[in-house]
Design a protein around this motif. Structure first.
Motif, PDB file in Angstrom:
ATOM      1  N   VAL A 265       0.836  -1.203   0.000  1.00  0.00           N
ATOM      2  CA  VAL A 265       0.000   0.000   0.000  1.00  0.00           C
ATOM      3  C   VAL A 265       0.872   1.254   0.000  1.00  0.00           C
ATOM      4  CG1 VAL A 265      -1.702   1.327   1.314  1.00  0.00           C
ATOM      5  CG2 VAL A 265      -1.941  -1.149   1.117  1.00  0.00           C
ATOM      6  N   ARG A 266       1.950   1.242   0.782  1.00  0.00           N
ATOM      7  CA  ARG A 266       2.851   2.398   0.841  1.00  0.00           C
ATOM      8  C   ARG A 266       3.475   2.674  -0.521  1.00  0.00           C
ATOM      9  NH1 ARG A 266       8.117   3.730   1.516  1.00  0.00           N
ATOM     10  NH2 ARG A 266       8.762   1.544   1.367  1.00  0.00           N
ATOM     11  N   LEU A 267       3.948   1.606  -1.190  1.00  0.00           N
ATOM     12  CA  LEU A 267       4.581   1.780  -2.494  1.00  0.00           C
ATOM     13  C   LEU A 267       3.573   2.240  -3.549  1.00  0.00           C
ATOM     14  CD1 LEU A 267       6.890  -1.376  -2.492  1.00  0.00           C
ATOM     15  CD2 LEU A 267       7.570   1.007  -2.150  1.00  0.00           C
ATOM     16  N   LEU A 268       2.345   1.690  -3.485  1.00  0.00           N
ATOM     17  CA  LEU A 268       1.322   2.097  -4.448  1.00  0.00           C
ATOM     18  C   LEU A 268       0.963   3.573  -4.272  1.00  0.00           C
ATOM     19  CD1 LEU A 268      -1.075  -0.994  -4.492  1.00  0.00           C
ATOM     20  CD2 LEU A 268       0.376  -0.192  -6.363  1.00  0.00           C
ATOM     21  N   LEU A 269       0.897   4.020  -3.014  1.00  0.00           N
ATOM     22  CA  LEU A 269       0.603   5.436  -2.778  1.00  0.00           C
ATOM     23  C   LEU A 269       1.715   6.330  -3.325  1.00  0.00           C
ATOM     24  CD1 LEU A 269      -1.029   5.765   0.764  1.00  0.00           C
ATOM     25  CD2 LEU A 269      -1.990   6.448  -1.425  1.00  0.00           C
ATOM     26  N   HIS A 270       2.975   5.876  -3.201  1.00  0.00           N
ATOM     27  CA  HIS A 270       4.087   6.652  -3.757  1.00  0.00           C
ATOM     28  C   HIS A 270       3.949   6.778  -5.270  1.00  0.00           C
ATOM     29  CE1 HIS A 270       7.124   7.722  -0.734  1.00  0.00           C
ATOM     30  NE2 HIS A 270       6.653   6.701  -0.027  1.00  0.00           N
ATOM     31  N   ILE A 271       3.422   5.736  -5.916  1.00  0.00           N
ATOM     32  CA  ILE A 271       3.278   5.758  -7.373  1.00  0.00           C
ATOM     33  C   ILE A 271       2.039   6.545  -7.799  1.00  0.00           C
ATOM     34  CG2 ILE A 271       2.898   4.312  -9.421  1.00  0.00           C
ATOM     35  CD1 ILE A 271       4.436   2.079  -7.920  1.00  0.00           C
ATOM     36  N   ILE A 272       0.918   6.298  -7.102  1.00  0.00           N
ATOM     37  CA  ILE A 272      -0.365   6.869  -7.525  1.00  0.00           C
ATOM     38  C   ILE A 272      -0.508   8.320  -7.082  1.00  0.00           C
ATOM     39  CG2 ILE A 272      -2.879   6.676  -7.226  1.00  0.00           C
ATOM     40  CD1 ILE A 272      -2.456   3.635  -6.932  1.00  0.00           C
TER      41      ILE A 272
ATOM     42  N   VAL B 280       2.463  13.448  -4.911  1.00  0.00           N
ATOM     43  CA  VAL B 280       2.335  14.791  -4.357  1.00  0.00           C
ATOM     44  C   VAL B 280       1.754  14.730  -2.946  1.00  0.00           C
ATOM     45  CG1 VAL B 280       1.231  17.037  -4.627  1.00  0.00           C
ATOM     46  CG2 VAL B 280       2.079  15.823  -6.644  1.00  0.00           C
ATOM     47  N   GLY B 281       0.702  13.916  -2.760  1.00  0.00           N
ATOM     48  CA  GLY B 281       0.098  13.772  -1.439  1.00  0.00           C
ATOM     49  C   GLY B 281       1.067  13.191  -0.432  1.00  0.00           C
ATOM     50  N   VAL B 282       1.873  12.215  -0.855  1.00  0.00           N
ATOM     51  CA  VAL B 282       2.868  11.620   0.041  1.00  0.00           C
ATOM     52  C   VAL B 282       3.879  12.681   0.481  1.00  0.00           C
ATOM     53  CG1 VAL B 282       4.771   9.964   0.166  1.00  0.00           C
ATOM     54  CG2 VAL B 282       2.607   9.291  -0.879  1.00  0.00           C
ATOM     55  N   ASP B 283       4.317  13.513  -0.462  1.00  0.00           N
ATOM     56  CA  ASP B 283       5.299  14.553  -0.132  1.00  0.00           C
ATOM     57  C   ASP B 283       4.719  15.572   0.848  1.00  0.00           C
ATOM     58  OD1 ASP B 283       7.865  15.991  -0.642  1.00  0.00           O
ATOM     59  OD2 ASP B 283       6.484  17.518  -1.404  1.00  0.00           O
ATOM     60  N   ILE B 284       3.448  15.931   0.658  1.00  0.00           N
ATOM     61  CA  ILE B 284       2.801  16.900   1.549  1.00  0.00           C
ATOM     62  C   ILE B 284       2.696  16.332   2.965  1.00  0.00           C
ATOM     63  CG2 ILE B 284       0.613  18.053   2.062  1.00  0.00           C
ATOM     64  CD1 ILE B 284       0.206  18.357  -0.964  1.00  0.00           C
ATOM     65  N   ARG B 285       2.283  15.062   3.081  1.00  0.00           N
ATOM     66  CA  ARG B 285       2.134  14.458   4.415  1.00  0.00           C
ATOM     67  C   ARG B 285       3.487  14.280   5.100  1.00  0.00           C
ATOM     68  NH1 ARG B 285      -1.819  11.728   1.501  1.00  0.00           N
ATOM     69  NH2 ARG B 285      -0.386  10.053   0.944  1.00  0.00           N
ATOM     70  N   THR B 286       4.542  14.039   4.317  1.00  0.00           N
ATOM     71  CA  THR B 286       5.869  13.846   4.895  1.00  0.00           C
ATOM     72  C   THR B 286       6.375  15.115   5.571  1.00  0.00           C
ATOM     73  OG1 THR B 286       6.397  12.200   3.209  1.00  0.00           O
ATOM     74  CG2 THR B 286       8.250  13.177   4.395  1.00  0.00           C
ATOM     75  N   ARG B 287       5.992  16.264   5.038  1.00  0.00           N
ATOM     76  CA  ARG B 287       6.495  17.541   5.558  1.00  0.00           C
ATOM     77  C   ARG B 287       5.685  18.081   6.719  1.00  0.00           C
ATOM     78  NH1 ARG B 287       5.562  21.098   2.017  1.00  0.00           N
ATOM     79  NH2 ARG B 287       4.898  19.963   0.170  1.00  0.00           N
TER      80      ARG B 287
END
Length: 386
Positions: free
Chosen positions: A92-99, A102-109
């Protein structure tokens, strides 16, 4: 028993939690080994017979087009489990990084630093508050969280959170569902909480003749900064749900399709309120079933709000609920304004229904269709007014 096992498994509970649920909630006592045997018989696996990754990717892609675009991979993983997918968190984590990179980057910060908090057990202290970020658009959200378990006790969207009778109705509906009241309720110093205060004091005094059982009074007023349980959860709601609607409504306003007047707010309520409430129900369920990790800076127990609330014995504590008969709780119904089928002003509601019938329209089931319906009704009613 097999139906209960399937139900708890699809809720995302671990095997030890399923055994505890069966024992404490249903008086069904089985061993871990027997549970594993039954799970194999029912063909329920976490690490076998994985779902097709294409189906999982399609599910996640559809989810990120709605408010779920605000979810991290752990929350999305729980959604996948509840949708009957067999998948790992890593996938699920890898799929979110692909799909959704931008959202992953926003949540990381974005980092949330939690404050220390202590609580004796379930129903010892509730925290209630109103979420006003959507209020300029006519959507008023009221919520309450149990301080020990972090279980969402209620989460309602309505057209008014300034009326004490409305907040009291949410409070009474929750008391009826659990069969009692908490030892203490904490809220901000607002007039909308006055009726809840009077009812809470009356009910707890009926249930506990000796106030020495509790170190806290039945009701506490305090600053928003001190009501940290519910205040911190509002940031989670915004990250995982309300930011989607804020973006949508701000877009309507920027495009000149929302002025903030009486008609526009009531049409927002008519078109969007039911959808938002359904999503809030889903958000509350997903939150109550997700696992809260431990923290070096927190003394609160880790685990799922569901198990923390319903099975406090596992965490060496007890339920602090003040048991009250339903008929005693119902004595206060006359002072409350319970939710009705009319989400907005009666005249706007009736006019909107007439226009929908005349044009063979139906209530929307998603944000996109609701936006189209809102724009159509707004244009029609403005034409009629001219």
């Amino acid at each position: 028993m097999e139906e209960l096992i399937s139900f708890y498994f699809r809720m995302g509970l671990q095997q030890c939690e399923i055994v505890s649920c069966l024992a404490l909630n249903h008086s069904i006592f089985i061993s871990d080994r027997h549970l594993r045997r039954l799970l194999r018989k029912l063909n329920l696996f976490r690490r076998q017979n994985y779902s097709d990754i294409t189906d999982v990717a399609n599910f996640i892609e559809n989810s990120v087009h709605q408010h779920s675009q605000l979810h991290g991979y752990r929350w999305m993983y729980l959604k996948c489990l509840q949708a009957n997918f067999v998948v790992t968190q890593e996938v699920v984590r890898l799929l979110l990084h692909i799909i959704d990179p931008v959202g992953v980057d926003i949540r990381t910060r974005r980092r949330l630093r939690r404050r220390q908090y202590k609580n004796k057990g379930p129903n010892f202290l509730w925290h209630m508050d109103c979420y006003d970020k959507l209020k300029p658009f006519g959507i008023c959200i009221s919520g309450c969280i149990d301080g020990f378990s972090r279980r969402i006790m209620w989460l309602y969207a309505g057209n008014n959170t300034s009326d004490p009778s409305v907040i009291a109705a949410y409070y009474l509906l929750t008391l009826k569902s659990i069969g009692g009241c908490p030892r203490t309720v904490r809220a901000d110093m607002g007039t909308e909480n006055g009726l809840v205060k009077e009812i809470q004091i009356n009910l707890r005094n009926q249930a506990l003749t000796d106030d020495g059982h509790s170190l806290l009074p039945p009701f506490l007023y305090g600053k928003s900064t001190s009501n940290q349980r519910i205040e911190s959860w509002w940031s989670i709601l915004r990250k995982h749900h309300s930011q989607f609607w804020l973006n949508l409504f701000h877009k309507l306003r920027e495009d000149g399709n929302f002025s903030g007047d009486f008609l526009d707010k009531n049409l927002i309520q008519f078109c969007f309120l039911k959808i938002i409430q359904d999503e809030l129900d889903t958000v509350a369920l997903e939150w109550n079933l997700h696992r809260i990790s431990g923290s070096r800076n927190s003394v609160s127990p880790r685990g799922r709000p569901f198990t923390l609330y319903h099975m406090p014995q596992i965490y060496d504590t007890t339920d602090n609920i003040c048991h009250i008969p339903i008929n005693e709780i119902s004595n206060f119904d006359e002072f409350c304004a319970f939710p009705s089928n009319c989400p907005c002003d009666r005249d706007v509601y009736e006019l909107s229904v007439i226009l929908m019938i005349e044009n063979d329209l139906h209530l929307a089931r998603n944000a996109h269709d609701a936006t189209d319906l809102y724009l159509y009704l707004r244009a029609k009613i403005v034409d009629l007014m001219i």
